[in-house]
Design a protein around this motif. Structure first.
Motif, PDB file in Angstrom:
ATOM      1  N   MET A  55       0.828  -1.204   0.000  1.00  0.00           N
ATOM      2  CA  MET A  55       0.000   0.000   0.000  1.00  0.00           C
ATOM      3  C   MET A  55       0.864   1.256   0.000  1.00  0.00           C
ATOM      4  SD  MET A  55      -2.944   1.308  -0.170  1.00  0.00           S
ATOM      5  CE  MET A  55      -3.979  -0.151   0.119  1.00  0.00           C
ATOM      6  N   GLY A  56       1.937   1.239   0.779  1.00  0.00           N
ATOM      7  CA  GLY A  56       2.841   2.377   0.792  1.00  0.00           C
ATOM      8  C   GLY A  56       3.494   2.602  -0.556  1.00  0.00           C
ATOM      9  N   ALA A  57       3.834   1.495  -1.250  1.00  0.00           N
ATOM     10  CA  ALA A  57       4.445   1.606  -2.573  1.00  0.00           C
ATOM     11  C   ALA A  57       3.472   2.214  -3.573  1.00  0.00           C
ATOM     12  CB  ALA A  57       4.903   0.228  -3.045  1.00  0.00           C
ATOM     13  N   VAL A  58       2.212   1.775  -3.523  1.00  0.00           N
ATOM     14  CA  VAL A  58       1.200   2.307  -4.446  1.00  0.00           C
ATOM     15  C   VAL A  58       0.982   3.796  -4.199  1.00  0.00           C
ATOM     16  CG1 VAL A  58      -1.238   2.213  -5.103  1.00  0.00           C
ATOM     17  CG2 VAL A  58       0.039   0.095  -4.753  1.00  0.00           C
ATOM     18  N   LYS A  59       0.887   4.186  -2.939  1.00  0.00           N
ATOM     19  CA  LYS A  59       0.663   5.600  -2.615  1.00  0.00           C
ATOM     20  C   LYS A  59       1.828   6.461  -3.084  1.00  0.00           C
ATOM     21  CE  LYS A  59      -2.394   5.035   1.382  1.00  0.00           C
ATOM     22  NZ  LYS A  59      -2.570   5.268   2.840  1.00  0.00           N
ATOM     23  N   THR A  60       3.035   5.937  -2.945  1.00  0.00           N
ATOM     24  CA  THR A  60       4.204   6.692  -3.405  1.00  0.00           C
ATOM     25  C   THR A  60       4.213   6.811  -4.918  1.00  0.00           C
ATOM     26  OG1 THR A  60       5.500   5.948  -1.505  1.00  0.00           O
ATOM     27  CG2 THR A  60       6.730   6.778  -3.395  1.00  0.00           C
ATOM     28  N   ALA A  61       3.874   5.738  -5.608  1.00  0.00           N
ATOM     29  CA  ALA A  61       3.896   5.734  -7.070  1.00  0.00           C
ATOM     30  C   ALA A  61       2.897   6.710  -7.678  1.00  0.00           C
ATOM     31  CB  ALA A  61       3.636   4.321  -7.591  1.00  0.00           C
ATOM     32  N   ILE A  62       1.777   6.946  -6.983  1.00  0.00           N
ATOM     33  CA  ILE A  62       0.757   7.857  -7.536  1.00  0.00           C
ATOM     34  C   ILE A  62       0.763   9.216  -6.824  1.00  0.00           C
ATOM     35  CG2 ILE A  62      -0.711   5.989  -8.351  1.00  0.00           C
ATOM     36  CD1 ILE A  62      -2.474   6.367  -5.916  1.00  0.00           C
ATOM     37  N   PHE A  63       1.803   9.464  -6.013  1.00  0.00           N
ATOM     38  CA  PHE A  63       2.047  10.787  -5.420  1.00  0.00           C
ATOM     39  C   PHE A  63       0.898  11.254  -4.526  1.00  0.00           C
ATOM     40  CE2 PHE A  63       4.419  10.486  -9.385  1.00  0.00           C
ATOM     41  CZ  PHE A  63       5.688  10.853  -8.990  1.00  0.00           C
ATOM     42  N   THR A  64       0.460  10.408  -3.600  1.00  0.00           N
ATOM     43  CA  THR A  64      -0.600  10.819  -2.682  1.00  0.00           C
ATOM     44  C   THR A  64      -0.082  11.764  -1.597  1.00  0.00           C
ATOM     45  OG1 THR A  64      -0.248   8.843  -1.311  1.00  0.00           O
ATOM     46  CG2 THR A  64      -1.904   8.692  -3.049  1.00  0.00           C
TER      47      THR A  64
END
Length: 274
Positions: A55-64
């Motif tokens: 989840m942390g990786a996904v949030k970082t990848a989409i710049f949340t």
């Protein structure tokens, strides 16, 4: 600024192909897993592969994260980028990244199936599943700031044959790594320290340099002589900073700490390094 979208499922080999594809398409920068890579250098951002959870990786990848988003958005505006390639697992994700960074949506979408054969995609997928590796399309010297523990190929590990790796790791493939192993001797590290010391007023000589390397980085111990009357604490601090910067710049090693010890003073007025 022209924007090109490049999408494919996770582990399909996008990052591995992206550098060549940027060359073919005339893109001078790319967004990949939270990083802005411009003309071969990581300009801004932090890598999704550094995150401890999916989840942390996904949030970082989409710049949340707003601070992360602002840093990359500002760097895009300041870097005079003419053509930007945005990587994502789907066209929808590419659009989401563009919207978050306040840039135009792509004028062209490229899918991994357009530039790689099914065999190549399957090979990349199996490599990700079995060895847990990931490619960052940037020079080692840049990537080490994001991944301090790995320099060339960190795939070695203890696991049962055929079992998946416990976590993803990063592989960096500069040109020389295809030609054999890349090693830097202790003598080279000592020479860099001596070069750094030669630029600092008040240091007369470097007597001894020892290094202790680990997967996390490098520790150094330096014994030196100072000129009589030199402020010892200030000279030692300047040598620590100068040596750290020069080693990181010249070798790509992550310097975790430097211990500087002054053993004696010299009455000589000139340095005696060489």
């Amino acid at each position: 600024m022209n924007v090109i979208g490049f999408s494919g499922k996770s582990g399909s080999g996008k990052s591995f192909i992206s550098t060549e594809l940027c060359g073919r398409k005339g893109a001078d920068a790319m967004i990949d897993d939270g990083l802005l890579i411009c003309r071969g250098n990581i300009i801004a951002g932090r890598s999704a592969k550094k995150q401890a959870t999916l989840m942390g990786a996904v949030k970082t990848a989409i710049f949340t994260d707003e601070e992360h988003r602002s840093q990359v958005a500002e760097a895009i505006q300041a870097s005079n980028i003419q053509c930007l390639m945005v990587l994502g697992t789907s066209d929808k994700m590419v659009d989401q990244i563009c919207d978050r960074l306040a840039i135009d949506r792509p004028s062209e979408y490229i899918h991994i199936e357009d530039v790689a054969t099914p065999e190549q995609i399957e090979k990349a997928r199996r490599r990700r599943e079995l060895s847990g590796t990931h490619v960052i399309p940037a020079p080692t010297m840049q990537v080490k700031r994001q991944f301090s523990g790995y320099f060339l190929d960190p795939r070695k590990g203890f696991r049962k044959k055929g079992s998946p790796a416990s976590g993803e790791k990063t592989i960096v493939r500069p040109t020389f790594s295809y030609m054999g192993e890349f090693e830097i001797s202790d003598k080279a590290i000592a020479d860099i320290v001596m070069l750094a010391a030669g630029q600092i007023e008040g240091i007369a000589d470097v007597v001894w340099v020892a290094s202790d390397n680990s997967d996390e980085g490098m520790y150094l111990r330096i014994i030196l002589r100072c000129k009589y009357g030199t402020p010892v604490r200030q000279a030692a601090y300047e040598l620590q900073k100068q040596a750290c910067d020069m080693i990181a710049s010249m070798t790509a090693f992550n310097v975790l700490g430097i211990e500087a010890e002054v053993r004696e003073f010299s009455m000589k007025s000139e340095k005696s390094f060489y």
